[in-house]
Design an enzyme around this catalytic site. Structure first.
Site, PDB file in Angstrom:
ATOM      1  N   TYR A 147      -5.366  -7.287 -13.749  1.00 39.14           N
ATOM      2  CA  TYR A 147      -4.979  -6.130 -14.559  1.00 39.14           C
ATOM      3  C   TYR A 147      -3.947  -5.352 -13.758  1.00 39.14           C
ATOM      4  O   TYR A 147      -4.149  -5.060 -12.572  1.00 39.14           O
ATOM      5  CB  TYR A 147      -6.215  -5.259 -14.831  1.00 39.14           C
ATOM      6  CG  TYR A 147      -5.937  -3.976 -15.575  1.00 39.14           C
ATOM      7  CD1 TYR A 147      -5.706  -3.981 -16.950  1.00 39.14           C
ATOM      8  CD2 TYR A 147      -5.912  -2.755 -14.899  1.00 39.14           C
ATOM      9  CE1 TYR A 147      -5.465  -2.795 -17.632  1.00 39.14           C
ATOM     10  CE2 TYR A 147      -5.666  -1.569 -15.578  1.00 39.14           C
ATOM     11  CZ  TYR A 147      -5.439  -1.594 -16.944  1.00 39.14           C
ATOM     12  OH  TYR A 147      -5.199  -0.422 -17.616  1.00 39.14           O
ATOM     13  N   ASP A 242       0.532  -6.627  -6.349  1.00 35.76           N
ATOM     14  CA  ASP A 242      -0.005  -5.388  -6.896  1.00 35.76           C
ATOM     15  C   ASP A 242      -1.113  -4.918  -5.960  1.00 35.76           C
ATOM     16  O   ASP A 242      -2.259  -5.398  -6.027  1.00 35.76           O
ATOM     17  CB  ASP A 242      -0.529  -5.652  -8.313  1.00 35.76           C
ATOM     18  CG  ASP A 242      -1.131  -4.393  -8.940  1.00 35.76           C
ATOM     19  OD1 ASP A 242      -1.345  -3.406  -8.204  1.00 35.76           O
ATOM     20  OD2 ASP A 242      -1.393  -4.410 -10.151  1.00 35.76           O
ATOM     21  N   LYS A 270      -3.555   4.958  -6.476  1.00 37.33           N
ATOM     22  CA  LYS A 270      -4.857   5.320  -5.892  1.00 37.33           C
ATOM     23  C   LYS A 270      -4.755   5.960  -4.505  1.00 37.33           C
ATOM     24  O   LYS A 270      -4.460   7.133  -4.383  1.00 37.33           O
ATOM     25  CB  LYS A 270      -5.781   4.094  -5.891  1.00 37.33           C
ATOM     26  CG  LYS A 270      -5.887   3.504  -7.323  1.00 37.33           C
ATOM     27  CD  LYS A 270      -7.027   2.570  -7.488  1.00 37.33           C
ATOM     28  CE  LYS A 270      -6.990   1.842  -8.808  1.00 37.33           C
ATOM     29  NZ  LYS A 270      -7.640   2.507  -9.915  1.00 37.33           N
TER      30      LYS A 270
HETATM   31  N1  HOZ Z   1      -8.447   1.278 -14.464  1.00 31.01           N
HETATM   32  C1  HOZ Z   1      -9.738   1.596 -13.948  1.00 31.01           C
HETATM   33  C2  HOZ Z   1     -10.460   0.422 -13.473  1.00 31.01           C
HETATM   34  N2  HOZ Z   1      -9.744  -0.635 -12.925  1.00 31.01           N
HETATM   35  C3  HOZ Z   1     -10.614   2.268 -14.968  1.00 31.01           C
HETATM   36  C4  HOZ Z   1     -10.379   3.689 -15.044  1.00 31.01           C
HETATM   37  C5  HOZ Z   1     -11.233   4.401 -16.081  1.00 31.01           C
HETATM   38  O1  HOZ Z   1     -11.474   3.861 -17.168  1.00 31.01           O
HETATM   39  O2  HOZ Z   1     -11.584   5.525 -15.815  1.00 31.01           O
END
Ligand code: HOZ
Length: 432
Positions: A147, A242, A270
């Site tokens: 992802y 990534d 992050k």
């Molecule tokens: N993109 C986040 C996990 N890989 C999830 C973030 C969320 O839904 O708060």
């Protein structure tokens, strides 16, 4: 075991659902796949998170990765307060942006030039645009279950929430664009070779999470990443790593330091923002000089390099840079947790898979080794659901999906880990 009172959480959620899609601003946190109402977080400190009903949990979500030093780290908070008192956004350059770029390059030498943006999604979509412009090609290769944020080109066999909610190929993505994303299997070099053989001179870049977090944690096999680089370069394509999750988490220089690989471009998010909204992309100078205003590839943002985000991110990165021992400490905690969980599994006669590297881990409810998307999908998600709820009742806050990574912070203690291992035993037992 006494059930925790979460009535205020539930009341808030029923109101939230009226005004927000799914009651939330990002899907996975809705707890939909684990069949219960989400926790509304009131505050967090160190390794603990507290919900609006006053329940306290040991947190292994860590805001999905950024909180490597724990929540509300005093130095990070002080830096944010200080920055805020001098103004929250200028739309003009600041000194900290230069310091940030210098430090990123020092910690990750492949990143010769960097552009700050506001999220991991922005970083990956900008990196792909740049790769397309640099190579004059349009196709990209991604891996099933990885992802890279919610940009159209990546919502094809996407992991994380897209898989959790059964929508790995999102509606709304133009067919023409989707056709330019080719999908290979993680850890399967033959599948990558086939795509290059079938599309010679047409692929701009291969993009991958070097250690996957978004189908749960999946490690690359020996030489997988170096082979990717060789195959891409042999055809004139670029390699984009990534490192939104892994950057500055697995080592000072991210996964690329551990696997000794120099990608053409890297994307971040992050940790680089210290818990504020940030992303970045960077890499080889000859490629990055194509970014506007040095070059013609347009990408911009009013809040890019925002002074609060730079203050938080830079403070966190400086701590990580100075305290080299933090990565050893995280790995020690991770190893203690792994040892405890593996013993529990053995004692209970369960053959589930624990994948871990440093402070990232996932327990998969499958007897098959998890090395790619297909093997991750063999997990028994109903068992995971039960396990998740049992852990929560015992005060352990895990990502509410089988297809996510859990994170340890340097605020966690051996006592926390031992408590988690004990809760893991009882929770696993309850899934039998
Ligand atoms: N993109 C986040 C996990 N890989 C999830 C973030 C969320 O839904 O708060």
């Amino acid at each position: 075991m006494k059930q925790r009172n979460t009535s205020r959480n539930s009341r808030l959620f029923s109101v939230a659902k009226k005004y927000l899609p799914g009651g939330v601003n990002s899907p996975v946190r809705a707890f939909k796949s684990v069949g219960r109402d989400p926790l509304f977080i009131a505050k967090a400190k160190g390794e603990y998170i507290y919900d609006v009903d006053g329940n306290k949990y040991i947190d292994y979500v860590g805001s999905w990765g950024p909180m490597i030093l724990g929540h509300a780290h005093p130095e990070v908070v002080a830096a944010i307060k200080n920055a805020a008192s001098n103004g929250t956004s200028f739309g003009g350059p600041t000194e900290n942006e230069v310091e940030m770029a210098k430090l990123v390059r020092k910690m990750m030498p492949s990143v010769e030039v960097v552009r700050m943006v506001n999220s991991g999604t922005e970083a990956t979509m900008s990196a792909v645009r740049l790769a397309r412009a640099f190579t004059g090609r349009e196709k990209i290769v991604k891996f099933a279950g990885c992802y890279h944020g919610h940009f159209d080109s990546f919502l094809i066999k996407a992991g994380s929430g897209a898989t959790t909610f059964g929508t790995p190929d999102s509606p709304g993505v133009p067919k023409e664009l989707a056709a330019k994303t080719l999908v290979a299997e993680f850890n399967d070099i033959a599948s990558v070779k086939t795509l290059f053989a079938d599309n010679p001179g047409e692929i701009a870049a291969v993009i991958t999470e070097p250690v996957v977090g978004n189908m749960g944690v999946v490690l690359p096999r020996d030489n997988f990443l170096t082979s990717l680089l060789e195959i891409a370069h042999a055809d004139g394509a670029l390699l984009i790593l990534d490192e939104v999750m892994t950057g500055f988490r697995l080592a000072r220089g991210g996964a690329q330091e551990i696997y000794n690989i120099k990608p053409d471009l890297t994307t971040f998010g992050k940790i680089i923002g210290g818990g504020l909204p940030v992303g970045a992309y960077g890499g080889r100078e000859d490629i990055m000089r194509m970014v506007s205003p040095d070059g013609p590839v347009y990408q911009a943002g009013t809040l890019s390099g925002n002074p609060l985000a730079m203050a938080a991110g830079l403070t966190q990165l400086r701590i990580l840079y100075k305290q080299k021992s933090v990565y050893k400490q995280l790995d020690r905690l991770g190893a203690r947790l792994e040892k405890g969980i593996l013993k529990n599994l053995e004692d209970l006669g369960m053959q589930y898979q624990l994948n871990r590297l440093g402070s990232m881990f996932t327990l998969f409810f499958t007897e098959r080794k998890v090395v790619d998307f297909n093997s991750a999908l063999t997990s028994d998600t109903s068992k995971f659901t039960r396990y998740f709820s049992e852990m929560l009742q015992r005060g352990i806050y895990l990502p509410p999906s089988q297809f996510e990574a859990a994170f340890i912070s340097s605020s966690h203690t051996e006592k926390d880990i031992d408590k988690t291992v004990a809760a893991n035993y009882e929770s696993l037992k309850a899934t039998i």
